[in-house]
Design an enzyme around this catalytic site. Sequence first.
Site, PDB file in Angstrom:
ATOM      1  N   ASN A   1       0.855  -1.194   0.000  1.00  0.00           N
ATOM      2  CA  ASN A   1       0.000   0.000   0.000  1.00  0.00           C
ATOM      3  C   ASN A   1       0.884   1.234   0.000  1.00  0.00           C
ATOM      4  OD1 ASN A   1      -2.393   1.605   0.324  1.00  0.00           O
ATOM      5  ND2 ASN A   1      -1.925   1.813   2.508  1.00  0.00           N
TER       6      ASN A   1
ATOM      7  N   HIS B   1       0.828   5.152   1.345  1.00  0.00           N
ATOM      8  CA  HIS B   1       0.084   6.005   2.273  1.00  0.00           C
ATOM      9  C   HIS B   1       0.754   7.373   2.316  1.00  0.00           C
ATOM     10  CE1 HIS B   1      -2.551   6.984   5.578  1.00  0.00           C
ATOM     11  NE2 HIS B   1      -1.505   7.461   6.238  1.00  0.00           N
TER      12      HIS B   1
ATOM     13  N   SER C   1       4.785   6.767   2.354  1.00  0.00           N
ATOM     14  CA  SER C   1       5.378   5.485   2.749  1.00  0.00           C
ATOM     15  C   SER C   1       4.747   4.371   1.931  1.00  0.00           C
ATOM     16  CB  SER C   1       5.082   5.183   4.225  1.00  0.00           C
ATOM     17  OG  SER C   1       5.448   6.269   5.055  1.00  0.00           O
TER      18      SER C   1
ATOM     19  N   ASP D   1      -3.124   0.850   7.845  1.00  0.00           N
ATOM     20  CA  ASP D   1      -1.880   1.596   7.594  1.00  0.00           C
ATOM     21  C   ASP D   1      -0.745   1.177   8.527  1.00  0.00           C
ATOM     22  OD1 ASP D   1      -3.184   3.005   5.567  1.00  0.00           O
ATOM     23  OD2 ASP D   1      -3.912   4.521   6.964  1.00  0.00           O
TER      24      ASP D   1
HETATM   25  C1  GAR Z   1      -2.823   8.959  -2.751  1.00  0.00           C
HETATM   26  O1  GAR Z   1      -2.322  10.157  -2.214  1.00  0.00           O
HETATM   27  C2  GAR Z   1      -2.575   7.811  -1.789  1.00  0.00           C
HETATM   28  O2  GAR Z   1      -1.370   7.903  -1.099  1.00  0.00           O
HETATM   29  C3  GAR Z   1      -3.752   7.944  -0.862  1.00  0.00           C
HETATM   30  O3  GAR Z   1      -4.835   8.293  -1.682  1.00  0.00           O
HETATM   31  C4  GAR Z   1      -4.353   9.006  -2.818  1.00  0.00           C
HETATM   32  C5  GAR Z   1      -4.873   8.314  -4.056  1.00  0.00           C
HETATM   33  O4  GAR Z   1      -4.577   9.055  -5.214  1.00  0.00           O
HETATM   34  N1  GAR Z   1      -3.993   6.734  -0.151  1.00  0.00           N
HETATM   35  C6  GAR Z   1      -4.429   6.661   1.101  1.00  0.00           C
HETATM   36  O5  GAR Z   1      -4.712   7.641   1.747  1.00  0.00           O
HETATM   37  C7  GAR Z   1      -4.564   5.258   1.649  1.00  0.00           C
HETATM   38  N2  GAR Z   1      -4.663   5.262   3.070  1.00  0.00           N
HETATM   39  P1  GAR Z   1      -4.580   8.370  -6.630  1.00  0.00           P
HETATM   40  O6  GAR Z   1      -5.943   7.665  -6.777  1.00  0.00           O
HETATM   41  O7  GAR Z   1      -4.432   9.483  -7.601  1.00  0.00           O
HETATM   42  O8  GAR Z   1      -3.445   7.388  -6.670  1.00  0.00           O
END
Ligand code: GAR
Length: 194
Positions: free
Chosen positions: A109, A111, A138, A147
Site C-alpha cells: 500500500n 500512504h 510510505s 496503515d
Molecule cells: C494517494 O495520495 C494515496 O497515497 C492515498 O490516496 C491518494 C490516491 O490518489 N492513499 C491513502 O490515503 C490510503 N490510506 P490516486 O488515486 O491518484 O493514486
Amino acid sequence: MAEKARIGVLISGRGSNMASLIAASHAADSPYEVVFVGSNVPEAAGLDLARREGIATWARSHKGMKRAEFDALMDAELRAAGVETIALAGYMRLLSPEFIERWQGRILNIHPSLLPLYKGLDTHARAIEAGDAKAGCSVHIVTPELDDGPVIAQAEVPILPGDTAADLAARVLIEEHRLYPEALARFVRERIAA
Ligand code: GAR
C-alpha cells in the site's frame, strides 16, 4: 529476461498512482507487469485509463455487501487473472482479515504520510496542524491493522510556511509517483531472488 511478476492494482478513485505503476511497467527492464485493475467504485476515473491501456478491469460497488463477501469476490477475480502481488493505490476501503490472510505478505500500500505518523485520513492537514517541518509518503506491506505493517520505502518533502493541505498533497503526490514504482520493482525483484 525472466517472467515478469503479475501485479493486480486496486483503486477507488483518480488512479494517479496506478498510472505511475503502469507507466513504469512499460520499461523493458521492469520486473513486473500490471495485469489487472480492480475497484470498489465502478465510476473510479482510473478504470478508464486502465482500459485504455488494455488491462483487464473489474469493478463492483461494495455497497450493501458484507466486507468479507465483497473481498471474496475480488479475491476470485484476482486469482482468475493470475495475480501474484497486489498494489493498493488509493484503495480507500479496509480489507477483511480473511483476504489479507490469503494474500499474506503479498499486498503493498502507499500512504501519504511518514508512517507510523498519521495513519488514516487527512494526513496532510494533520501534519500541518502539528507544526511538522516535513511530510512525505510510505510504501508498506499490508497487515490487518489500518496503515500498519512493515514500511519498505519512504520519501520526505518539506512543509513550507503557508502550505495548505492541498499544496502539501500535491508536493507529496510527486514523490508518491516516483517512490511506488521503485518500491514495487524492488519488492518483486527480492521475491523473485528469494
Ligand atoms: C494517494 O495520495 C494515496 O497515497 C492515498 O490516496 C491518494 C490516491 O490518489 N492513499 C491513502 O490515503 C490510503 N490510506 P490516486 O488515486 O491518484 O493514486
